[in-house]
Write a protein that holds these residues in place. Structure first.
Motif, mmCIF file in Angstrom:
data_model
loop_
_atom_site.group_PDB
_atom_site.id
_atom_site.type_symbol
_atom_site.label_atom_id
_atom_site.label_comp_id
_atom_site.label_asym_id
_atom_site.label_seq_id
_atom_site.Cartn_x
_atom_site.Cartn_y
_atom_site.Cartn_z
ATOM 1 N N LEU A 285 0.848 -1.179 0.000
ATOM 2 C CA LEU A 285 0.000 0.000 0.000
ATOM 3 C C LEU A 285 0.892 1.240 0.000
ATOM 4 C CD1 LEU A 285 -2.779 1.340 0.175
ATOM 5 C CD2 LEU A 285 -2.652 1.113 2.671
ATOM 6 N N ASN A 286 0.758 2.056 -1.032
ATOM 7 C CA ASN A 286 1.571 3.258 -1.172
ATOM 8 C C ASN A 286 0.674 4.485 -1.006
ATOM 9 O OD1 ASN A 286 3.331 5.296 -1.844
ATOM 10 N ND2 ASN A 286 3.900 4.479 -3.838
ATOM 11 N N LEU A 287 0.863 5.203 0.101
ATOM 12 C CA LEU A 287 0.085 6.399 0.401
ATOM 13 C C LEU A 287 0.968 7.643 0.444
ATOM 14 C CD1 LEU A 287 -2.166 4.954 3.248
ATOM 15 C CD2 LEU A 287 -2.821 5.370 0.873
ATOM 16 N N GLU A 288 2.096 7.594 -0.198
ATOM 17 C CA GLU A 288 3.030 8.715 -0.181
ATOM 18 C C GLU A 288 2.346 10.007 -0.637
ATOM 19 O OE1 GLU A 288 7.171 10.191 -2.368
ATOM 20 O OE2 GLU A 288 6.448 8.146 -2.632
ATOM 21 N N GLY A 289 2.494 11.053 0.161
ATOM 22 C CA GLY A 289 1.964 12.349 -0.208
ATOM 23 C C GLY A 289 0.462 12.501 -0.058
ATOM 24 N N CYS A 290 -0.223 11.526 0.535
ATOM 25 C CA CYS A 290 -1.670 11.635 0.739
ATOM 26 C C CYS A 290 -1.965 12.409 2.040
ATOM 27 C CB CYS A 290 -2.314 10.254 0.804
ATOM 28 S SG CYS A 290 -2.287 9.364 -0.769
ATOM 29 N N ASN A 291 -3.212 12.853 2.175
ATOM 30 C CA ASN A 291 -3.590 13.675 3.335
ATOM 31 C C ASN A 291 -4.032 12.810 4.517
ATOM 32 O OD1 ASN A 291 -3.237 16.075 1.795
ATOM 33 N ND2 ASN A 291 -5.257 15.771 0.882
ATOM 34 N N LEU A 309 4.428 -0.797 3.338
ATOM 35 C CA LEU A 309 3.614 0.386 3.568
ATOM 36 C C LEU A 309 4.475 1.633 3.411
ATOM 37 C CD1 LEU A 309 1.023 1.815 4.536
ATOM 38 C CD2 LEU A 309 1.788 1.423 6.889
ATOM 39 N N ASN A 310 4.022 2.559 2.561
ATOM 40 C CA ASN A 310 4.753 3.809 2.346
ATOM 41 C C ASN A 310 3.883 4.975 2.794
ATOM 42 O OD1 ASN A 310 6.332 5.918 1.505
ATOM 43 N ND2 ASN A 310 6.473 5.296 -0.631
ATOM 44 N N ASN A 329 2.372 -8.468 9.933
ATOM 45 C CA ASN A 329 3.159 -9.032 8.844
ATOM 46 C C ASN A 329 3.983 -7.989 8.097
ATOM 47 O OD1 ASN A 329 2.325 -11.876 8.911
ATOM 48 N ND2 ASN A 329 0.288 -11.052 8.500
ATOM 49 N N LEU A 330 3.991 -6.762 8.583
ATOM 50 C CA LEU A 330 4.690 -5.701 7.878
ATOM 51 C C LEU A 330 6.188 -5.987 7.791
ATOM 52 C CD1 LEU A 330 3.647 -3.047 6.632
ATOM 53 C CD2 LEU A 330 4.592 -1.871 8.604
ATOM 54 N N LYS A 331 6.730 -5.865 6.578
ATOM 55 C CA LYS A 331 8.156 -6.107 6.375
ATOM 56 C C LYS A 331 8.920 -4.835 6.018
ATOM 57 C CE LYS A 331 7.814 -10.960 4.975
ATOM 58 N NZ LYS A 331 8.141 -11.959 3.940
ATOM 59 N N VAL A 332 8.277 -3.929 5.273
ATOM 60 C CA VAL A 332 8.950 -2.703 4.859
ATOM 61 C C VAL A 332 8.072 -1.504 5.173
ATOM 62 C CG1 VAL A 332 9.959 -1.416 2.951
ATOM 63 C CG2 VAL A 332 10.174 -3.898 3.005
ATOM 64 N N LEU A 333 8.612 -0.545 5.918
ATOM 65 C CA LEU A 333 7.882 0.671 6.275
ATOM 66 C C LEU A 333 8.734 1.878 5.907
ATOM 67 C CD1 LEU A 333 5.571 2.183 7.715
ATOM 68 C CD2 LEU A 333 6.832 1.863 9.847
ATOM 69 N N SER A 334 8.170 2.772 5.110
ATOM 70 C CA SER A 334 8.867 3.994 4.727
ATOM 71 C C SER A 334 8.129 5.187 5.323
ATOM 72 C CB SER A 334 8.925 4.131 3.202
ATOM 73 O OG SER A 334 9.577 5.336 2.860
ATOM 74 N N LEU A 335 8.855 5.991 6.125
ATOM 75 C CA LEU A 335 8.243 7.124 6.815
ATOM 76 C C LEU A 335 9.080 8.378 6.623
ATOM 77 C CD1 LEU A 335 7.516 5.269 10.141
ATOM 78 C CD2 LEU A 335 5.780 5.990 8.536
ATOM 79 N N GLY A 336 9.738 8.511 5.499
ATOM 80 C CA GLY A 336 10.636 9.633 5.281
ATOM 81 C C GLY A 336 9.978 10.979 5.497
ATOM 82 N N ASN A 352 12.769 2.445 7.201
ATOM 83 C CA ASN A 352 13.420 3.612 6.628
ATOM 84 C C ASN A 352 12.938 4.862 7.351
ATOM 85 O OD1 ASN A 352 14.448 5.668 5.105
ATOM 86 N ND2 ASN A 352 13.564 5.016 3.163
ATOM 87 N N LEU A 353 13.826 5.493 8.121
ATOM 88 C CA LEU A 353 13.511 6.732 8.835
ATOM 89 C C LEU A 353 14.327 7.899 8.290
ATOM 90 C CD1 LEU A 353 13.432 5.254 12.444
ATOM 91 C CD2 LEU A 353 11.470 5.956 11.080
#
Length: 573
Positions: A285-291, A309-310, A329-336, A352-353
């Motif tokens: 699920l990619n939510l980058e830049g969403c409100n 999850l992004n 089950n989350l394996k990759v989390l991007s929170l830049g 990824n922080l």
């Protein structure tokens, strides 16, 4: 960080133009880590054995046919696979023309990869459609094909994949012409202004569709209602479609086979995410830049299969982040670029922080991530004291501490992480003393000391890292004496010793035994043309950077011709 030796963050590193992405190392653009689509166009492949290997008899025949293509009027009598290879070769060499294309009429080709190929237009579609039921995939991206040309595909009843990205000559009426292609499993219409809500009705009958890409289609709000019946849909990409709102997500809430959903830069809020609760097969699920805010995590925690999850550039803060504990089950989390200081993700493998406002105390929340393998802390406020919270992460394999305030003393706290394979210490605060502290990390295969202050004395510690495959020391403190400590690292494939202005030709002689090297950067040094002779044993070298040295392009080209046939990238050029 200042200083001439620090890598600029907004420019690519050019020492290795053939570098592939290394496991666990994040790119600076978070969006680049998410799935991208590829063209159907066949890639140009080197013959078995690599560059310089003798081509097979079949390859020679195909090349000869392509050279004499004007002598042939039809390939329809040839075996299908041979016609396909000739066609692919002509496309790859940009040699396919209106005239030569005619030779492929009725050849039963399965794949027509013409994405971004020049001058593809309606007149080509007659030959393309003549492949009939044998045709399985077509890429017409960037072409001038119009509704009339698209209509000719109606006879290709077994077509499974159609890519029609960046095309400006099709209308909603034209879209209806593909509604009868019921065997389509993959359909891509990136950046097409023709696709609006009404035009999407053409997709409603494509019941076998598994992948739909509508990235940058600007006016598709309300069109998701036509996707309700696509029960086999597994991947939906609507990135950068600002017209998409919460109500659109309600329309696809019943597509329970979805395992990938790309919604970055859409006009989605926490309320819209609540419609996704029933997508129990969703893995990405990619939510980058969403409100969205931390409140959306309540709904996301219901996605029991979610592994990627992004939330980069979303409006998250500490509040609500306790809900991360539901993402088992989350394996990759991007929170830049977010302010995340509380996360409980016991199943997390990659975090990824990068550029977050997380500091020493925030790392306390990572202590329970016992299976974490990849941790990106670049450009954070994490200092030496905060590293104590990482001491228990015994499965950690990749750690990036570049551009952080971490000092030599802090490295003692990670000296017990013996599973580490990749460590990035590109920081001006790291010196010889810090390198001495981590000599227990003998399993390292990648060590980045790009901007660290490492001298000849500190380089003596490199003898402990016999497994290194990639090494960067560019802080300006090395001389030929220090390079002596590199010559025994025989597994090195990539070496960057640029910016060390006191290196001479002797350094090239010292590393001449590193025959596994694929990439070498010794730019901004005192190396001359005379030193190039020492590189002759490096037969595997593909990239060489000697910019700002007393070396000329003509001498490198001579070296390439005489002794280094695999060298494909060099500077100066």
């Amino acid at each position: 960080m200042g200083g001439i030796c620090s890598r600029k963050r907004d420019q690519p590193v050019i020492e290795d133009e053939v570098r592939s992405v290394e496991a666990g190392r994040y790119g600076k653009s978070s969006s680049s880590k998410w799935l991208r689509n590829s063209s159907f166009r066949p890639a140009v492949e080197l013959p078995p054995g690599g560059a310089g290997a003798c081509p097979s008899l079949l390859e020679l025949c195909i090349r000869k046919i392509c050279q004499d293509i004007d002598k042939y009027s039809s390939f329809s009598m040839l075996p299908r696979d041979l016609s396909q290879q000739i066609f692919n070769e002509l496309v790859c060499s940009n040699s396919l023309t209106d005239v030569s294309l005619e030779a492929f009429r009725d050849c039963a080709l399965e794949d027509i990869g013409l994405g971004e190929y020049p001058d593809v237009k309606d007149s080509w579609m007659s030959v393309i459609s003549s492949q009939g039921s044998y045709l399985l995939s077509v890429d017409l991206s960037g072409s001038e094909v119009t509704d009339s040309g698209l209509a000719l595909l109606k006879g290709c009843s077994n077509l499974q994949a159609l890519t029609y990205n960046y095309c400006d000559y099709v209308s909603e009426q034209g879209l209806k012409l593909i509604s009868g292609l019921s065997n389509l499993t993959s359909l891509s219409f990136k950046r097409s202004d023709a696709i609006g809500a009404e035009g999407m009705s053409a997709f409603s009958g494509l019941l076998n569709l598994e992948k739909l890409d509508l990235e940058r289609c600007s006016d598709i709000h309300g069109g998701f209602v036509h996707l309700k019946g696509l029960k086999k849909l597994k991947s939906l990409n609507v990135r950068c479609c600002r017209s998409i709102t919460d109500s659109d997500l309600k329309a696809i809430s019943g597509l329970t086979e979805l395992n990938e959903l790309q919604l970055s830069n859409c006009n989605i809020t926490d309320f819209g995410i609540s419609y996704l609760k029933g997508l129990h097969r969703l893995r990405m699920l990619n939510l980058e830049g969403c409100n969205v805010t931390g409140s959306c995590l309540q709904s996301i925690s219901a996605l029991v299969a979610l592994a990627y999850l992004n939330l980069d550039r979303c409006d998250l803060s500490d509040e609500g982040c306790d809900k991360f504990s539901g993402l088992k089950n989350l394996k990759v989390l991007s929170l830049g670029f977010n302010n995340i200081t509380d996360a409980c993700l016991t199943k997390l493998e990659s975090l990824n922080l990068d550029s977050c406002k997380i500091g020493d105390e925030g790392l306390a929340n990572l202590e329970g991530l016992s299976i974490l393998k990849n941790l990106e802390l670049s450009d954070t406020e994490v200092g030496s004291n905060g590293l104590r919270h990482l001491s228990g992460l015994k499965n950690l394999e990749n750690l990036n501490l570049s551009f952080t305030p971490v000092t030599d003393s802090g490295l003692k706290r990670i000296s017990g992480l013996t599973s580490l394979k990749s460590l990035n210490l590109d920081s001006r605060q790291i010196t010889d003393d810090g390198l001495a502290v981590i000599t227990s990390l003998t399993g390292l295969t990648h060590l980045d000391l790009f901007g660290a202050h490492i001298s000849d004395s500190g380089a003596s510690c490199l003898k402990y890292f016999k497994n290194l495959q990639s090494l960067e020391i560019c802080g300006g403190g090395l001389t030929d004496a220090g390079v002596k400590n590199i010559k025994d690292l025989t597994r090195l494939t990539r070496l960057n010793i640029s910016q060390n202005c006191n290196l001479t030709d002797n350094s090239l002689e010292l590393i001449s035994g590193l025959t596994a090297l694929v990439s070498l950067n010794a730019s901004n040094s005192r190396i001359t043309n005379d030193g190039l002779q020492h590189l002759k044993p490096l037969k595997n070298l593909r990239a060489l950077n000697l910019e700002s040295c007393k070396v000329t392009a003509s001498e490198i080209m001579k070296l390439q011709s005489d002794a280094m046939p695999n060298l494909v990238s060099f500077r100066p050029e």
